[in-house]
Design an enzyme around this catalytic site. Structure first.
Site, PDB file in Angstrom:
ATOM      1  CD  GLU A 102      -2.759   0.907   2.663  1.00 51.48           C
ATOM      2  OE1 GLU A 102      -3.057  -0.235   3.069  1.00 51.48           O
ATOM      3  OE2 GLU A 102      -3.139   1.942   3.223  1.00 51.48           O
ATOM      4  CG  ASP A 104      -1.710   4.658   2.757  1.00 48.40           C
ATOM      5  OD1 ASP A 104      -2.494   4.118   1.990  1.00 48.40           O
ATOM      6  OD2 ASP A 104      -1.207   4.097   3.751  1.00 48.40           O
ATOM      7  CD  GLU A 106      -3.657   7.359   5.861  1.00 50.47           C
ATOM      8  OE1 GLU A 106      -4.502   6.477   6.071  1.00 50.47           O
ATOM      9  OE2 GLU A 106      -2.600   7.466   6.518  1.00 50.47           O
ATOM     10  CD  GLN A 119      -0.192   9.287   8.935  1.00 51.19           C
ATOM     11  OE1 GLN A 119       0.000   9.829  10.012  1.00 51.19           O
ATOM     12  NE2 GLN A 119      -0.929   8.196   8.821  1.00 51.19           N
ATOM     13  CG  ASN A 121       2.241   4.212   6.430  1.00 47.04           C
ATOM     14  OD1 ASN A 121       3.420   3.835   6.424  1.00 47.04           O
ATOM     15  ND2 ASN A 121       1.369   3.749   7.312  1.00 47.04           N
ATOM     16  NE  ARG A 130       8.905   0.486   5.644  1.00 43.70           N
ATOM     17  CZ  ARG A 130       8.451  -0.722   5.294  1.00 43.70           C
ATOM     18  NH1 ARG A 130       7.242  -0.852   4.768  1.00 43.70           N
ATOM     19  NH2 ARG A 130       9.200  -1.802   5.462  1.00 43.70           N
ATOM     20  N   GLY A 199      -3.776  13.303  18.078  1.00 42.94           N
ATOM     21  CA  GLY A 199      -3.753  11.970  18.674  1.00 42.94           C
ATOM     22  C   GLY A 199      -5.122  11.572  19.204  1.00 42.94           C
ATOM     23  NE  ARG A 274       5.292   3.966  15.306  1.00 43.78           N
ATOM     24  CZ  ARG A 274       4.928   4.404  14.087  1.00 43.78           C
ATOM     25  NH1 ARG A 274       5.083   5.651  13.767  1.00 43.78           N
ATOM     26  NH2 ARG A 274       4.433   3.555  13.220  1.00 43.78           N
TER      27      ARG A 274
END
Ligand SMILES: *[C@@H]1O[C@H](CO)[C@@H](O)[C@H](O)[C@H]1NC(C)=O
Length: 283
Positions: A102, A104, A106, A119, A121, A130, A199, A274
């Site tokens: 995928e 993306d 976003e 965003q 990814n 990622r 968030g 992370r």
């Protein structure tokens, strides 16, 4: 006109004798609504599509065919007012098999007056995580802008109005999986307020519904392909596979660096909580 489009144009002429007006592209030729049918509307004879979202539903569309490699392009105008929690997307996704690929775009909506985050990814062989995030240098709700994904054997490049904002290289050499499965093109407008804004602390304010995203530019420059691998799609006959698209040139590199310096506010590569050890493609 790009060479392949020109070739397609000639081919069309010779097969059907029909003349296509260049620069037009109709939604129904290449795409179909996937969900939220009553929340999608066509304008301008189907050269523009509006997705809307209210408390009952959002909406999404998908390409009729799937593609292995190409240069995928969409013009988008984002929802205008108080779009916190509203997520607008344009992405490619492989739908065969369980370990999917995928890529993306976003757009994460925000409260009035606060900037919208873009965003991106990349998932390869089922693994994502990622994310990179940038703030845009213009108001994406005021007008259409073009968002593009170049995907070939060598690199994936995300562009905003022809400015590269992200590169994901083919690093299979060092053991990083690289997207290689045929993908469909999708777009959607949906409720992401359980994650997208601050968030998840900022929720959708339904008093501002319906939220509306507009899309146009439904031509597709891609290698049609089905099943589990994009056999034949690496042919140098496709312009997006040519050597000039194997890497950014120096001017593009500089623009990418400028974007990263001035507009990036999150990069998974730099997120030590992370990834205590940076993923190999980040080094
Ligand atoms: C990635 O690069 C390798 C060589 O380093 C190549 O064999 C492979 O075909 C490329 N493409 C994909 C999709 O892995």
């Amino acid at each position: 006109m790009a060479p392949s489009k020109f070739a397609g144009f000639l081919l069309l002429l010779s097969i059907s004798g029909a003349v296509r007006v260049s620069g037009t592209s109709f939604f129904d030729q290449n795409y179909r609504i996937k969900w939220g049918y009553d929340h999608a509307a066509r304008f301008d004879n189907g050269q523009e599509v509006q997705l809307s979202m209210d408390a009952s539903s959002g909406s999404g569309f998908e390409s009729k065919k799937s593609y292995g490699f190409g240069f995928f392009d969409m013009e988008i105008k984002l929802p205008g007012t108080n779009s916190a929690g509203v997520v607008t997307t344009f992405y490619l996704i492989s739908l065969e098999g369980d370990r999917h690929d995928e890529m993306d775009f976003e757009f994460l909506g925000n409260r009035e007056g606060k900037p919208i985050t873009l965003q991106t990814n990349v998932y390869a062989d089922g693994v994502g995580d990622r994310e990179q995030r940038i703030l845009l240098w213009f108001d994406p709700t005021a007008d259409f802008h073009s968002y593009k994904i170049l995907w070939n054997d060598h690199q994936i490049v995300f562009y905003v109005d022809d400015i590269p904002i992200r590169v994901f290289k083919n690093n299979t050499r060092i053991g990083v999986p690289y997207p290689a499965r045929p993908m469909q093109i999708e777009a959607s407008l949906w409720n992401g307020d359980d994650w997208a804004t601050d968030g998840s602390r900022t929720k959708i304010d339904w008093r501002y519904a319906p939220f509306r995203a507009r899309y146009r530019g439904f031509d597709i420059s891609g290698c049609e392909s089905w099943g589990h691998d994009a056999r034949g799609c690496d042919s140098p006959a496709y312009w997006w596979n040519s050597p000039e698209h194997w890497a950014l040139d120096e001017a593009q590199e500089r623009r990418l660096e400028d974007v990263r310096k001035s507009y990036m506010n999150y990069d998974y590569c730099a997120d030590r909580s992370r990834h205590p050890v940076p993923p190999p493609e980040c080094l």
